[in-house]
Design a protein around this motif. Structure first.
Motif: not given
Ligand code: R5P
Length: 294
Positions: A229-243
């Motif tokens: 769950t968390v890995i999927e979220a990290i991938k998505v958030l990185k694509k969305q520009g999270a710092r």
């Protein structure tokens, strides 16, 4: 030993450090159970304490090995009452089997309900747990049963990390309340990851309301098990520009090499509580347990 009328904390083998921390906060004695095996593999449990009507508080998480830890919990609860405790509180910081709380397929056991029945019949007069997967599980108990949360403690810890324009995100809609609670500790924004089904095989995920671009994100969850769950979220958030992305959970189940996979996916730091003893258990839930018992 024996201390007369009062409270005694009994630490099970899965939670001996946490039991000591709770005892220290409450200023009461702690006795760690002696747990070994008979030659045939059966569990042997001994509580070396001369009970004289005390309130025994048995602290035992039912994490891996879940079945052994449950048996130990049942034996401890029954033993302390039999040995003379006037009352027994079961503190089960991590409640194993909590995710099997429904009959998802015909014929399945509703495992957590069975565990609740067994805790009660073993002698618990009340039960305390922390961030159980579904709060409704507590309704299985006929005795008083309390589901505490570690989210404020997690929020206080995260507040010290010096984050830039932070957002606390729940992994799904169900985790929004957890995110809100943690975020309240440092006046941060909060949201949850909303999943939208595009096709029968494609699901997209994004924060429901907020833009994370250029911001530090803290993902909070009750459990991290496989880390999927968390890995999927990290991938998505990185694509969305999270710092930078931080991950915090109450229960670090972390099977196999899931922690390494979460770090490899891009988490800057992974934090958890001591409901399960793990090297990332940097936040103790002892204060919420002690406060609740007090
Ligand atoms: C799901 O509803 C839970 O809150 C956790 O997100 C889930 O159990 C985590 O499991 P895993 O780490 O295996 O994805």
């Amino acid at each position: 030993m024996g201390s007369g009328d009062g409270m005694i904390i009994v630490g099970g083998s899965a939670s001996s450090k946490l039991a000591s921390r709770v005892a220290k906060l409450l200023g009461c004695p702690v006795v760690n159970s002696e747990v070994t095996r008979f030659p045939d593999g059966e569990s042997y449990v001994r509580v070396n304490y001369n009970f004289k009507d005390e309130h025994a508080v048995v602290v035992q998480s039912t994490c891996y090995p879940q079945n052994d830890n449950y048996i130990e919990l049942f034996l401890l609860l029954d033993a302390v009452k039999d040995l003379g405790a006037k009352r027994a509180t079961a503190v089960v910081p991590y409640f194993g089997y909590a995710r099997q709380d429904k009959r998802f397929k015909p014929g399945e056991a509703i495992s957590v309900r069975t565990m609740c029945k067994l805790i009660e019949s073993a002698g618990a007069d009340d039960v305390i747990t922390i961030d159980i997967h579904e709060d409704e599980t507590m309704a299985n108990f006929a005795i008083p049963a309390y589901n505490l949360t570690a989210m404020s403690l997690i929020g206080r810890y995260v507040a010290r990390l010096d984050l830039r324009d932070p957002v606390v995100l729940g992994g799904d809609q169900g985790a929004l309340t957890r995110a809100k609670r943690a975020a309240a500790e440092f006046m941060a924004d909060y949201d949850y990851l909303h999943k939208t089904r595009q096709t029968s095989t494609k699901v997209t995920m994004r924060p429901k309301r907020l833009d994370v671009s250029g911001r530090d994100v803290v993902i909070v969850d009750d459990i991290i098990s496989t880390g999927g769950t968390v890995i999927e979220a990290i991938k998505v958030l990185k694509k969305q520009g999270a710092r930078a992305i931080y991950v915090a959970c109450t229960h670090p189940v972390l099977v196999g090499n899931s922690l390494q996979k979460i770090i490899a996916a891009g988490a800057r730091k992974v934090m958890a509580t001591d409901t399960i003893e793990h090297k990332i258990s940097v936040i103790s839930v002892a204060p919420v347990i002690a406060e609740s018992i007090h």
